[in-house]
Design a protein around this motif. Structure first.
Motif, PDB file in Angstrom:
ATOM      1  N   UNK A  72       0.837  -1.196   0.000  1.00 10.23           N
ATOM      2  CA  UNK A  72       0.000   0.000   0.000  1.00 10.23           C
ATOM      3  C   UNK A  72       0.873   1.247   0.000  1.00 10.23           C
ATOM      4  N   UNK A  73       0.392   2.290  -0.648  1.00  7.40           N
ATOM      5  CA  UNK A  73       1.195   3.501  -0.788  1.00  7.40           C
ATOM      6  C   UNK A  73       1.312   4.281   0.517  1.00  7.40           C
ATOM      7  N   UNK A  74       0.196   4.482   1.213  1.00  3.42           N
ATOM      8  CA  UNK A  74       0.198   5.335   2.404  1.00  3.42           C
ATOM      9  C   UNK A  74      -0.482   4.603   3.553  1.00  3.42           C
ATOM     10  N   UNK A  75       0.294   4.297   4.600  1.00  2.00           N
ATOM     11  CA  UNK A  75      -0.234   3.665   5.818  1.00  2.00           C
ATOM     12  C   UNK A  75       0.284   4.472   7.005  1.00  2.00           C
ATOM     13  N   UNK A  76      -0.588   5.174   7.741  1.00  2.00           N
ATOM     14  CA  UNK A  76      -0.139   6.114   8.779  1.00  2.00           C
ATOM     15  C   UNK A  76       0.127   5.459  10.133  1.00  2.00           C
ATOM     16  N   UNK A  77       0.891   4.384  10.135  1.00  2.00           N
ATOM     17  CA  UNK A  77       1.299   3.752  11.386  1.00  2.00           C
ATOM     18  C   UNK A  77       2.442   2.792  11.117  1.00  2.00           C
ATOM     19  N   UNK A  78       3.294   2.627  12.146  1.00  2.00           N
ATOM     20  CA  UNK A  78       4.289   1.557  12.128  1.00  2.00           C
ATOM     21  C   UNK A  78       3.997   0.545  13.224  1.00  2.00           C
ATOM     22  N   UNK A  79       2.830   0.663  13.811  1.00  2.00           N
ATOM     23  CA  UNK A  79       2.411  -0.342  14.789  1.00  2.00           C
ATOM     24  C   UNK A  79       2.081  -1.640  14.062  1.00  2.00           C
ATOM     25  N   UNK A  80       2.282  -2.758  14.741  1.00  2.00           N
ATOM     26  CA  UNK A  80       1.901  -4.045  14.162  1.00  2.00           C
ATOM     27  C   UNK A  80       0.390  -4.104  13.999  1.00  2.00           C
ATOM     28  N   UNK A  81      -0.061  -4.432  12.797  1.00  2.00           N
ATOM     29  CA  UNK A  81      -1.486  -4.540  12.500  1.00  2.00           C
ATOM     30  C   UNK A  81      -1.911  -5.994  12.632  1.00  2.00           C
ATOM     31  N   UNK A  82      -2.944  -6.232  13.421  1.00  2.00           N
ATOM     32  CA  UNK A  82      -3.354  -7.592  13.769  1.00  2.00           C
ATOM     33  C   UNK A  82      -4.712  -7.984  13.210  1.00  2.00           C
ATOM     34  N   UNK A  83      -5.473  -7.031  12.673  1.00  2.00           N
ATOM     35  CA  UNK A  83      -6.818  -7.334  12.189  1.00  2.00           C
ATOM     36  C   UNK A  83      -7.172  -6.429  11.028  1.00  2.00           C
ATOM     37  N   UNK A  84      -7.936  -6.971  10.065  1.00  2.00           N
ATOM     38  CA  UNK A  84      -8.417  -6.177   8.938  1.00  2.00           C
ATOM     39  C   UNK A  84      -9.785  -6.712   8.532  1.00  2.00           C
ATOM     40  N   UNK A  85     -10.680  -5.797   8.165  1.00  2.00           N
ATOM     41  CA  UNK A  85     -12.022  -6.190   7.734  1.00  2.00           C
ATOM     42  C   UNK A  85     -12.509  -5.214   6.680  1.00  2.00           C
ATOM     43  N   UNK A  86     -13.606  -5.566   5.990  1.00  2.00           N
ATOM     44  CA  UNK A  86     -14.117  -4.695   4.936  1.00  2.00           C
ATOM     45  C   UNK A  86     -15.627  -4.792   4.848  1.00  2.00           C
ATOM     46  N   UNK A  87     -16.227  -3.702   4.413  1.00  2.00           N
ATOM     47  CA  UNK A  87     -17.623  -3.644   4.001  1.00  2.00           C
ATOM     48  C   UNK A  87     -17.609  -3.028   2.613  1.00  2.00           C
ATOM     49  N   UNK A  88     -17.949  -3.823   1.598  1.00  2.00           N
ATOM     50  CA  UNK A  88     -17.795  -3.344   0.231  1.00  2.00           C
ATOM     51  C   UNK A  88     -16.327  -3.076  -0.039  1.00  2.00           C
ATOM     52  N   UNK A  89     -16.018  -1.862  -0.445  1.00  2.00           N
ATOM     53  CA  UNK A  89     -14.631  -1.493  -0.692  1.00  2.00           C
ATOM     54  C   UNK A  89     -14.032  -0.646   0.430  1.00  2.00           C
ATOM     55  N   UNK A  90     -14.794  -0.400   1.484  1.00  2.00           N
ATOM     56  CA  UNK A  90     -14.277   0.321   2.649  1.00  2.00           C
ATOM     57  C   UNK A  90     -13.596  -0.659   3.585  1.00  2.00           C
ATOM     58  N   UNK A  91     -12.385  -0.336   4.006  1.00  2.00           N
ATOM     59  CA  UNK A  91     -11.581  -1.205   4.857  1.00  2.00           C
ATOM     60  C   UNK A  91     -11.254  -0.529   6.177  1.00  2.00           C
ATOM     61  N   UNK A  92     -11.123  -1.351   7.206  1.00  2.00           N
ATOM     62  CA  UNK A  92     -10.573  -0.920   8.496  1.00  2.00           C
ATOM     63  C   UNK A  92      -9.530  -1.932   8.932  1.00  2.00           C
ATOM     64  N   UNK A  93      -8.473  -1.451   9.547  1.00  3.53           N
ATOM     65  CA  UNK A  93      -7.451  -2.328  10.127  1.00  3.53           C
ATOM     66  C   UNK A  93      -7.099  -1.799  11.502  1.00  3.53           C
ATOM     67  N   UNK A  94      -6.691  -2.702  12.395  1.00  2.00           N
ATOM     68  CA  UNK A  94      -6.325  -2.295  13.739  1.00  2.00           C
ATOM     69  C   UNK A  94      -5.167  -3.115  14.250  1.00  2.00           C
ATOM     70  N   UNK A  95      -4.567  -2.629  15.347  1.00  2.00           N
ATOM     71  CA  UNK A  95      -3.436  -3.365  15.879  1.00  2.00           C
ATOM     72  C   UNK A  95      -2.918  -2.803  17.176  1.00  2.00           C
ATOM     73  N   UNK A  96      -1.610  -2.928  17.376  1.00  4.52           N
ATOM     74  CA  UNK A  96      -0.958  -2.451  18.596  1.00  4.52           C
ATOM     75  C   UNK A  96      -1.159  -0.945  18.757  1.00  4.52           C
ATOM     76  N   UNK A  97      -0.945  -0.472  19.981  1.00  6.38           N
ATOM     77  CA  UNK A  97      -1.155   0.935  20.325  1.00  6.38           C
ATOM     78  C   UNK A  97      -2.618   1.343  20.139  1.00  6.38           C
TER      79      UNK A  97
END
Length: 323
Positions: free
Chosen positions: A75-100
């Motif tokens: 991905x071109x732009x990701x505003x975190x260097x925290x480890x990402x542990x989860x990702x989900x989507x509704x249609x083409x909208x995505x959310x991801x979450x993780x540490x911190x």
């Protein structure tokens, strides 16, 4: 020596690197994920589909994208260097979450992301995300983390579902009528009859940690976790059947496709079951600890974990190349 406790690794290293306010109010502390040449071979911890695109997330803010499961780009732009542990989507909208306690979102299929929530001082990690539409979602995680949004993630509200709990909440499933189940740590798993408005703890036959949950049909759900344990309930968690998986490898991911269940475990172990028959154990040639899996339309599965993305069943050329 390989680490065979991948979910433990997911829950560690939660120390803050810089103070920040919740909901990402301060943008001065944003560290963007670096573009690296071997990112597709890094540790990945979750994978999902967003329309026709596959999106996987992992360590130090890595997000990779693919149209076919074979060729991946970062991905071109990701505003975190925290480890990402989860990702989900509704249609083409995505959310991801993780540490911190970071939560990020993307509206262009995962190519560019914005940060919605970030609170390292609480030292919690997001372990699962569940959205019913583009506005209403839940983030659950370590030490009882439970965040709710009704505006697509612009604002998140802290909810306490168990005043005596504080254990890790690892995976959520939802039935169409609004009933929800949470698979948790140390026998602390929960159910809600009213779409998450209230929760009650379930009486579990196994007091070890459940690391994920998989909805099988309109009534049945499968919890999986530590040392090959898998539990199935078809009465909304009132009674549970302990399944004999035949394995002691810890299970971190599960997927369902056309009646076939696949569980992804440590040490390259893959467990499959068709139409409620006995479990079949295979060992992937990679031998890595898997963290998550997703089903593809061609009856194969993609698995992510240590060293990137893998396919199951393995292609003959992939197997031959590893000999």
């Amino acid at each position: 020596m390989r680490n065979h406790l991948l979910p433990v690794l997911i829950c560690t290293s939660l120390l803050a690197t810089a103070p920040a306010s919740a909901n990402g109010a301060s943008e001065l502390d944003v560290d963007y994920a670096e573009h690296l040449p071997l990112v597709t071979e890094s540790m990945l911890l979750d994978i999902t589909r967003a329309g026709d695109r596959l999106v996987a997330v992992g360590e130090i803010g890595h997000v990779i994208l693919s149209e076919d499961g074979e060729d991946w780009i970062q991905a071109e732009v990701v505003p975190t260097r925290a480890t990402l542990t989860a990702v989900t989507s509704i249609g083409e909208r995505l959310w991801a979450g993780g540490h911190d306690a970071v939560i990020i979102t993307s509206g262009d299929g995962g190519n560019t992301w914005t940060r919605q929530f970030y609170d390292p001082e609480r030292q919690q990690a997001v372990m699962d995300l569940y959205f019913t539409d583009e506005n209403n979602g839940v983030a659950i995680g370590t030490y009882g983390l439970y965040l709710v949004t009704s505006d697509g993630g612009l604002n998140w509200e802290d909810i306490e579902i168990d005043p005596e709990g504080g254990y890790h909440l690892n995976g959520m499933v939802r039935f169409d009528d609004g009933r929800r189940l949470i698979a948790g740590e140390a026998g602390y798993s929960y159910r809600s009859y009213d779409d998450g408005a209230t929760w009650e703890m379930m009486d579990m036959p196994y007091l070890g940690s459940m690391w994920g949950a998989l909805r099988l049909d309109d009534e049945c759900v499968l919890f999986y976790g530590l040392r090959g344990h898998a539990l199935e309930s078809c009465d909304f968690g009132t009674t549970w059947t302990e399944l004999d998986t035949g394995s002691e490898s810890s299970i971190s991911g599960g997927a369902l496709h056309n009646g076939r269940v696949l569980l992804a475990a440590s040490s390259g172990i893959v467990l499959t079951r068709d139409d409620s028959k006995a479990w079949i154990e295979d060992t992937h040639s990679s031998g890595v600890d898997f963290a998550a899996t997703v089903a593809l339309d061609d009856e194969t599965f993609l698995l992510v974990g240590e060293d990137g993305v893998f396919r199951f069943p393995e292609a003959a050329t992939e197997e031959d190349g590893d000999e």
